[in-house]
Design a protein around this motif. Sequence first.
Motif, PDB file in Angstrom:
ATOM      1  N   ARG A 120      48.625  17.901  63.763  1.00 37.77           N
ATOM      2  CA  ARG A 120      48.257  19.271  63.407  1.00 37.77           C
ATOM      3  C   ARG A 120      48.478  20.201  64.599  1.00 37.77           C
ATOM      4  N   PRO A 121      49.719  20.272  65.092  1.00 35.10           N
ATOM      5  CA  PRO A 121      49.985  21.121  66.252  1.00 35.10           C
ATOM      6  C   PRO A 121      49.727  22.592  65.949  1.00 35.10           C
ATOM      7  N   GLY A 122      49.298  23.309  66.983  1.00 32.36           N
ATOM      8  CA  GLY A 122      49.018  24.725  66.819  1.00 32.36           C
ATOM      9  C   GLY A 122      47.582  25.033  66.488  1.00 32.36           C
ATOM     10  N   GLY A 123      46.818  23.990  66.120  1.00 36.73           N
ATOM     11  CA  GLY A 123      45.421  24.198  65.779  1.00 36.73           C
ATOM     12  C   GLY A 123      44.496  23.928  66.955  1.00 36.73           C
ATOM     13  N   ALA A 124      43.244  24.300  66.779  1.00 36.98           N
ATOM     14  CA  ALA A 124      42.260  24.141  67.854  1.00 36.98           C
ATOM     15  C   ALA A 124      42.016  22.676  68.188  1.00 36.98           C
ATOM     16  N   GLU A 125      42.053  21.800  67.179  1.00 36.48           N
ATOM     17  CA  GLU A 125      41.813  20.379  67.429  1.00 36.48           C
ATOM     18  C   GLU A 125      42.953  19.769  68.240  1.00 36.48           C
ATOM     19  N   PHE A 126      44.167  20.154  67.895  1.00 35.06           N
ATOM     20  CA  PHE A 126      45.322  19.671  68.662  1.00 35.06           C
ATOM     21  C   PHE A 126      45.236  20.167  70.099  1.00 35.06           C
ATOM     22  N   ASP A 127      44.896  21.417  70.287  1.00 35.56           N
ATOM     23  CA  ASP A 127      44.781  21.975  71.635  1.00 35.56           C
ATOM     24  C   ASP A 127      43.711  21.241  72.439  1.00 35.56           C
ATOM     25  N   ALA A 128      42.606  20.866  71.778  1.00 35.87           N
ATOM     26  CA  ALA A 128      41.539  20.133  72.467  1.00 35.87           C
ATOM     27  C   ALA A 128      42.021  18.752  72.887  1.00 35.87           C
ATOM     28  N   LEU A 129      42.842  18.111  72.038  1.00 37.33           N
ATOM     29  CA  LEU A 129      43.405  16.804  72.374  1.00 37.33           C
ATOM     30  C   LEU A 129      44.325  16.915  73.581  1.00 37.33           C
ATOM     31  N   VAL A 130      45.173  17.927  73.600  1.00 31.59           N
ATOM     32  CA  VAL A 130      46.063  18.143  74.736  1.00 31.59           C
ATOM     33  C   VAL A 130      45.247  18.390  76.006  1.00 31.59           C
TER      34      VAL A 130
END
Length: 280
Positions: free
Chosen positions: A19-29
Amino acid sequence: MARLTTSQLFDTGRYPMDRPGGAEFDALVTQARAGLAETNCARLESFVRPDILKQMQEEAERLAAEAVFHPASLNPYFSQPPEGTPEDHPLNRFSPRRHGMIRADRFEREGAIWTIFQNADLCHFVATALGYDTLYAYDDPFGSVNVNVQPEGCEFAWHFDNNDFTVSFGLRQSAAGGDFEFVPNLRSDTDENYEGVKHVLDGDLSNVRSLRLVPGDLQLFRGGCTLHRVTAPKGGDRRSLLVSYATEPGAMTSADTAIRIWGEAHSDHYAHDAQRVETG
């Protein structure tokens, strides 16, 4: 057989890399980058789904006897020291390297290992976590995806990597030993810090960190400035899956390098060499 989706391969509930571009993906990065920033090492536990991990382990077990072993005595830099280098200098400290690698062409193209290597979401997540705009699946016919087989009693001695990063998954861990040990940022682009390296080679482990890669874990690691080793496994061998990416599409090693690593070259290596000559 249909290609498995990202959510079928990985625990995307915990690691939402699909789910790139979302807040969860950003938190994983952010989570991965925090480990890389602190120690050049990020570990994401139980990244692979258990059923897929089992398939990966079974495939590696079937192919383990085909691992290519090239015993060698190497210094931490994979180089030869200049004439006149003192015997106790890190450049002159050689240790045996006795691990095997299963070649990429041995893996079934519909199997779990090759499918994970080809997964676009994994490639995008790795690129983003490491700060690259884009990465591509390495195109080398032998070296694109490999299983490292480290036999019982064989240490993978202290060394620095020559590549920018490594991406690995735990497949099998020995009953004891088989620990990934590392000293982050022991050298830099402007300072080889030979004295600091020498202290570690002489047994000073005061700054050493240790990680035991459990089957199913994902590890992102920058080893160019981080001295590291894997201690000798005890009670069985240690296995890990290495997936390789490149900054340019179609990248592969030369035929000469392939022969040195694998004992032979693929026709694609020779064709790629010829193309490089033609394009200058």
